[in-house]
Design an enzyme around this catalytic site. Structure first.
Site, short mmCIF file in Angstrom:
data_model
loop_
_atom_site.label_atom_id
_atom_site.label_comp_id
_atom_site.label_asym_id
_atom_site.label_seq_id
_atom_site.Cartn_x
_atom_site.Cartn_y
_atom_site.Cartn_z
N ASP A 62 0.87 -1.17 0.00
CA ASP A 62 0.00 0.00 0.00
C ASP A 62 0.91 1.22 0.00
O ASP A 62 1.52 1.55 1.02
CB ASP A 62 -0.90 -0.01 1.23
CG ASP A 62 -1.84 1.19 1.29
OD1 ASP A 62 -1.72 2.09 0.44
OD2 ASP A 62 -2.70 1.22 2.20
N ASN A 89 5.32 3.58 -9.79
CA ASN A 89 4.41 3.43 -10.91
C ASN A 89 2.94 3.43 -10.49
O ASN A 89 2.06 3.75 -11.29
CB ASN A 89 4.74 2.13 -11.65
CG ASN A 89 3.65 1.71 -12.61
OD1 ASN A 89 3.47 2.31 -13.67
ND2 ASN A 89 2.91 0.67 -12.24
N TYR A 154 -6.63 14.05 -11.75
CA TYR A 154 -5.52 13.25 -12.27
C TYR A 154 -4.45 14.16 -12.87
O TYR A 154 -3.25 13.99 -12.61
CB TYR A 154 -6.03 12.27 -13.32
CG TYR A 154 -4.96 11.43 -13.96
CD1 TYR A 154 -4.47 10.29 -13.32
CD2 TYR A 154 -4.43 11.75 -15.21
CE1 TYR A 154 -3.48 9.51 -13.90
CE2 TYR A 154 -3.45 10.98 -15.80
CZ TYR A 154 -2.97 9.86 -15.15
OH TYR A 154 -1.99 9.09 -15.73
#
Length: 276
Positions: A62, A89, A154
Site C-alpha cells: 500500500d 508506478n 488526475y
C-alpha cells in the site's frame, strides 16, 4: 547503441506492479537480468503475476501507508540486497467532471498518485544516499504537462509528480542519485480502457513504456516522453498562446476524449475497482 547489459544484477522495485505498465516493465527488466520486486495493493493479482513470471519478490504494498512501504523495501533488501532502482508506478485515473467526483475519490487519487510517489521517493533516498548511488523513476504522464477535461484531479496529480521529481533532481545533485520522470501518452492498459486517444496521438503499448524505462536506467535523463509524437505535440502546444493551444486540443478531440466519448461499459470494471 544502448548497453542494456548494465541492467543485469540491478535490484529494481516497482510499485503497482501487478498489471499494466508496472508488470510490462518488470517483465522487460527481468529479461535483461535485473532482480525484480513488485508490490501492489491488489494482493491476489500481484501474487499471481509474480509467481507466473518467477519474480524474485512480490507481495502486497500500500503506497499510501508508511509502514507497508517501508516493510516492503526492508524485505526486498533482506532478500536481494540494496535497491538500485525504485519505479514509483502505482497510480489511478478515474474519469469524469470534477463536480461529480466524490471527495473520497479526489483524496484517493492524490493519496496514491502524489503522496505514494513522495513517500516512496523519501524512503528510497534515505537508503540510497549513504551508498552514493541509486535511481528513482517516477511515472508521471503527458497529462502532467497539459490539461485534459475529465481528468482534472488526475492532471493535478501528474503535474505534482513532475514538479516534485524535478526538484529532487536539483536537491540531490552531486550525491550520485538520479531522478527521472516518465511521461506516457494514453496507454493500452486497463487504466485506459474505454477511452479513445485524441487524433494524431495513438495509444502506446505498455512495452513501449517499459523500453523507455530500461533506457533510462542505462542512460539517465530528467524526462522521457512516450510516444515521441505525442510528446512533441504536448511540448509544442505548451509553447503556444493559450487560446491557440486550447483550440488545437479541441481539434484533436481532447475536449471529449475523457468525457462524452468514453465507452462506459468498457471502462466499468476499471472504474469500479479504483473507486472501491
Amino acid at each position: 547503441m544502448t548497453d542494456f547489459g548494465m541492467i543485469a544484477g540491478k535490484v529494481v522495485v516497482i510499485t503497482g506492479g501487478a498489471r499494466g505498465i508496472g508488470l510490462a516493465s518488470a517483465t522487460a527488466l527481468q529479461a535483461l537480468g535485473a532482480k525484480i520486486a513488485i508490490g501492489d495493493i491488489d494482493e491476489a493479482t500481484v501474487k499471481e503475476s509474480g509467481a507466473a513470471r518467477d519474480f524474485d519478490v512480490y507481495g502486497r504494498l500500500d503506497v499510501t501507508d508508511h509502514q507497508s512501504f517501508e516493510s516492503f523495501l526492508d524485505e526486498v533488501e533482506r532478500q536481494l540486497g540494496p535497491i538500485d532502482v525504485l519505479i514509483n508506478n502505482a497510480g489511478i485515473m478515474p474519469t469524469g467532471r470534477v463536480v461529480d467526483e466524490p471527495d473520497q475519490i479526489t483524496r484517493r487519487i492524490l493519496d496514491i498518485n502524489v503522496y505514494g510517489v513522495i513517500l516512496g521517493s523519501k524512503l528510497a533516498i534515505g537508503r540510497m544516499l549513504p551508498r552514493g548511488r541509486g535511481h528513482v523513476i517516477n511515472i508521471a504522464s503527458l497529462a502532467g504537462e497539459t490539461h485534459i477535461p475529465g481528468l482534472a484531479t488526475y492532471n493535478a496529480s501528474k503535474h505534482a509528480v513532475l514538479g516534485f521529481t524535478d526538484t529532487l533532481r536539483e536537491e540531490y545533485r552531486g550525491t550520485g542519485l538520479r531522478f527521472s520522470s516518465v511521461l506516457p501518452t494514453l496507454t493500452k492498459t486497463e487504466l485506459g480502457s474505454g477511452v479513445t486517444a485524441p487524433k494524431l496521438m495513438r495509444p502506446a503499448e505498455p512495452e513501449e513504456i517499459a523500453d523507455a524505462i530500461a533506457k533510462l536506467i542505462v542512460e539517465p535523463r530528467s524526462k522521457v516522453r512516450v510516444t515521441a509524437v505525442a510528446g512533441i505535440i504536448s511540448q509544442v502546444v505548451g509553447l503556444l498562446p493559450q487560446s491557440v493551444g486550447d483550440a488545437i486540443g479541441r481539434a484533436l478531440g481532447a475536449q471529449s476524449a475523457f468525457l462524452d466519448d468514453v465507452d462506459s461499459d468498457a471502462r466499468k470494471a476499471y472504474e469500479n475497482r479504483v473507486r472501491e
